[in-house]
Design a protein around this motif. Sequence first.
Motif, PDB file in Angstrom:
ATOM      1  N   VAL A  64      43.780  26.090  34.830  1.00  0.00           N
ATOM      2  CA  VAL A  64      44.227  27.153  35.733  1.00  0.00           C
ATOM      3  C   VAL A  64      43.086  28.148  35.898  1.00  0.00           C
ATOM      4  O   VAL A  64      42.624  28.745  34.924  1.00  0.00           O
ATOM      5  N   THR A  65      42.635  28.320  37.131  1.00  0.00           N
ATOM      6  CA  THR A  65      41.532  29.236  37.442  1.00  0.00           C
ATOM      7  C   THR A  65      42.093  30.518  38.045  1.00  0.00           C
ATOM      8  O   THR A  65      42.971  30.471  38.904  1.00  0.00           O
ATOM      9  N   VAL A  66      41.562  31.664  37.605  1.00  0.00           N
ATOM     10  CA  VAL A  66      42.119  32.954  38.021  1.00  0.00           C
ATOM     11  C   VAL A  66      41.031  33.842  38.614  1.00  0.00           C
ATOM     12  O   VAL A  66      39.993  34.074  37.994  1.00  0.00           O
ATOM     13  N   GLY A  67      41.270  34.324  39.825  1.00  0.00           N
ATOM     14  CA  GLY A  67      40.441  35.337  40.454  1.00  0.00           C
ATOM     15  C   GLY A  67      41.056  36.716  40.252  1.00  0.00           C
ATOM     16  O   GLY A  67      42.077  36.871  39.581  1.00  0.00           O
ATOM     17  N   SER A  68      40.448  37.728  40.873  1.00  0.00           N
ATOM     18  CA  SER A  68      40.819  39.104  40.540  1.00  0.00           C
ATOM     19  C   SER A  68      41.223  39.916  41.770  1.00  0.00           C
ATOM     20  O   SER A  68      40.629  39.794  42.842  1.00  0.00           O
ATOM     21  N   ILE A  69      42.243  40.756  41.571  1.00  0.00           N
ATOM     22  CA  ILE A  69      42.602  41.782  42.547  1.00  0.00           C
ATOM     23  C   ILE A  69      42.540  43.138  41.858  1.00  0.00           C
ATOM     24  O   ILE A  69      42.572  43.243  40.634  1.00  0.00           O
ATOM     25  N   ILE A  88      43.253  28.361  30.659  1.00  0.00           N
ATOM     26  CA  ILE A  88      43.104  29.336  31.744  1.00  0.00           C
ATOM     27  C   ILE A  88      41.670  29.848  31.726  1.00  0.00           C
ATOM     28  O   ILE A  88      41.188  30.326  30.693  1.00  0.00           O
ATOM     29  N   VAL A  89      40.983  29.733  32.862  1.00  0.00           N
ATOM     30  CA  VAL A  89      39.589  30.158  32.945  1.00  0.00           C
ATOM     31  C   VAL A  89      39.432  31.199  34.051  1.00  0.00           C
ATOM     32  O   VAL A  89      40.221  31.245  35.004  1.00  0.00           O
ATOM     33  N   SER A  90      38.419  32.021  33.926  1.00  0.00           N
ATOM     34  CA  SER A  90      38.136  33.035  34.946  1.00  0.00           C
ATOM     35  C   SER A  90      37.250  32.445  36.036  1.00  0.00           C
ATOM     36  O   SER A  90      36.455  31.529  35.786  1.00  0.00           O
ATOM     37  N   ALA A  91      37.393  32.967  37.246  1.00  0.00           N
ATOM     38  CA  ALA A  91      36.642  32.447  38.392  1.00  0.00           C
ATOM     39  C   ALA A  91      35.168  32.822  38.343  1.00  0.00           C
ATOM     40  O   ALA A  91      34.328  32.160  38.951  1.00  0.00           O
ATOM     41  N   GLY A  92      34.831  33.883  37.602  1.00  0.00           N
ATOM     42  CA  GLY A  92      33.463  34.379  37.563  1.00  0.00           C
ATOM     43  C   GLY A  92      33.300  35.614  38.422  1.00  0.00           C
ATOM     44  O   GLY A  92      34.138  35.923  39.271  1.00  0.00           O
ATOM     45  N   ASN A  93      32.212  36.332  38.209  1.00  0.00           N
ATOM     46  CA  ASN A  93      31.955  37.596  38.914  1.00  0.00           C
ATOM     47  C   ASN A  93      30.640  37.527  39.675  1.00  0.00           C
ATOM     48  O   ASN A  93      29.730  36.788  39.312  1.00  0.00           O
ATOM     49  N   PRO A  98      40.581  29.717  43.522  1.00  0.00           N
ATOM     50  CA  PRO A  98      41.288  29.789  42.255  1.00  0.00           C
ATOM     51  C   PRO A  98      42.768  29.486  42.432  1.00  0.00           C
ATOM     52  O   PRO A  98      43.299  29.601  43.540  1.00  0.00           O
ATOM     53  N   ASP A  99      43.443  29.096  41.352  1.00  0.00           N
ATOM     54  CA  ASP A  99      44.875  28.827  41.447  1.00  0.00           C
ATOM     55  C   ASP A  99      45.641  30.113  41.706  1.00  0.00           C
ATOM     56  O   ASP A  99      46.569  30.132  42.522  1.00  0.00           O
ATOM     57  N   PHE A 100      45.257  31.177  41.002  1.00  0.00           N
ATOM     58  CA  PHE A 100      45.977  32.443  41.091  1.00  0.00           C
ATOM     59  C   PHE A 100      44.994  33.609  41.084  1.00  0.00           C
ATOM     60  O   PHE A 100      43.800  33.442  40.806  1.00  0.00           O
ATOM     61  N   ILE A 101      45.516  34.779  41.392  1.00  0.00           N
ATOM     62  CA  ILE A 101      44.783  36.033  41.253  1.00  0.00           C
ATOM     63  C   ILE A 101      45.629  36.979  40.410  1.00  0.00           C
ATOM     64  O   ILE A 101      46.858  36.859  40.376  1.00  0.00           O
ATOM     65  N   VAL A 114      40.184  32.924  48.528  1.00  0.00           N
ATOM     66  CA  VAL A 114      40.069  34.106  47.673  1.00  0.00           C
ATOM     67  C   VAL A 114      41.269  34.230  46.731  1.00  0.00           C
ATOM     68  O   VAL A 114      41.102  34.540  45.543  1.00  0.00           O
ATOM     69  N   CYS A 115      42.468  33.956  47.247  1.00  0.00           N
ATOM     70  CA  CYS A 115      43.694  34.278  46.508  1.00  0.00           C
ATOM     71  C   CYS A 115      44.421  33.074  45.930  1.00  0.00           C
ATOM     72  O   CYS A 115      45.315  33.250  45.090  1.00  0.00           O
ATOM     73  N   GLY A 116      44.104  31.860  46.370  1.00  0.00           N
ATOM     74  CA  GLY A 116      44.836  30.697  45.893  1.00  0.00           C
ATOM     75  C   GLY A 116      46.307  30.808  46.234  1.00  0.00           C
ATOM     76  O   GLY A 116      46.677  31.150  47.358  1.00  0.00           O
TER      77      GLY A 116
END
Length: 431
Positions: free
Chosen positions: A208-213, A166-171, A254-257, A356-358
């Motif tokens: 798995v790439t994860v963005g943020s809410i 699992i990796v972060s999408a970045g900021n 990203p795959d998920f947020i 944005v949200c996958g």
Amino acid sequence: MPDVATVDALRLELGDLPQLDSLSDDAPLIGIIDSGVNDHPLIEDILVGAIGVPERLGTADEWGHGTRVGGVAVFGDLRAQLANGGLARGARLCAAKVVNERGEFDDRRLVPSQMREAVATLNARFGCRLFVIALADTKRVYDGGKVGTWAATLDELARELDVVIIVSAGNRAPRGGNRIEQAVTEYPRYLTEEGNRLFEPAGAINVVTVGSISHGNGLDARLGTEIAVRPITEEGEPSPFTRIGPGVEGSIKPDFIDLGGTMVLDPLVQRLRDGRDVASAGLLTLHHRPVEQLITSGSGTSYAAPILAFKAAQILTRVPDASANLVRALLASSAAVPEAAQARLAPLGDEAIRSVCGYGQVELEHAAFSDDARVVLYAEDELAIDHFAIYELPIPQLFQSTNGRRTIKITLAFDPPVRHSRNDYAGVALV
């Protein structure tokens, strides 16, 4: 609504904390590949081991990032747990330190080789099958072409070792124009700018790439009384710093947020403030120097990634022998874009929502459990090239005849071989 409880949480001492649960020796294990994870009273009994890659880095977390990421991986939403008066840990930890006290990679090692050694060693030595990498190459924005060698290495490892990475999408600091106020007035348009694409290695296809809410508006009791201080988001809306897809050949990334905090505009100091200096704007997690302070906070996709790892660990608790593909499929089958995010991004179109949200935010109860009104069926299989499989679904008579809305959701997950030197990066595709 100002957050009035966070400041109190930061002042907690060991004797003030709720009862800490115990974990079995076979609880899922999450590997944190970061700046190390320090012993902390809340995790010291479940930190099963640590390595340095290279070894001369040692294992102590001097930068602090790895301990914060590890704290989220163990507790998930710590703010919610404290509010409910309990502390339930979802996984054990192991750690690989790959960056120094400034968060920089070693000059004498290539990052892909560090990643391969770190993942392979934690897998072989401790049996770790879940990994969080909340680091990125901030000089390399994925432009839609080939992914870099870091991403390719992670894709190979996920397939070879049958692990979930699992990796972060970045900021990215909000870019709405040349005035700081445009972080508010131009939100969320600037999220869709070309310069806001994913950082390497978030374009990898087998990870798995994860963005943020956002968890809320980020205001505490003091800031809530300052008329000039302005929030950017409300609960469930995309964080103003999250990065977007798509991924390889237009794939959903990203795959998920998940929860990663937010920012607020403070014109009194002429800057945007996040969870590093305004705790109510970030997620609560563990401080890397617990003698000074037990709990701290932060904002970023670095915290959304371990939140998802926490949820993946609960799936492995229920299905210990699940393959990496099954874990990914169960996560995806339970995900949905939050209504708040959909409403905020709707004027920008469906493509913006996907980028944005996958697939959305994972609902843990749906991912790991069935209930009286919902059942989860799964099959794991191998499919030869140029072949197909037919599966028969038993549809109960009650499902066919009952009035009201009924849904069948089908999720497929597979891990194609990849080759960085080829234009068609993925060796096979499902059609």
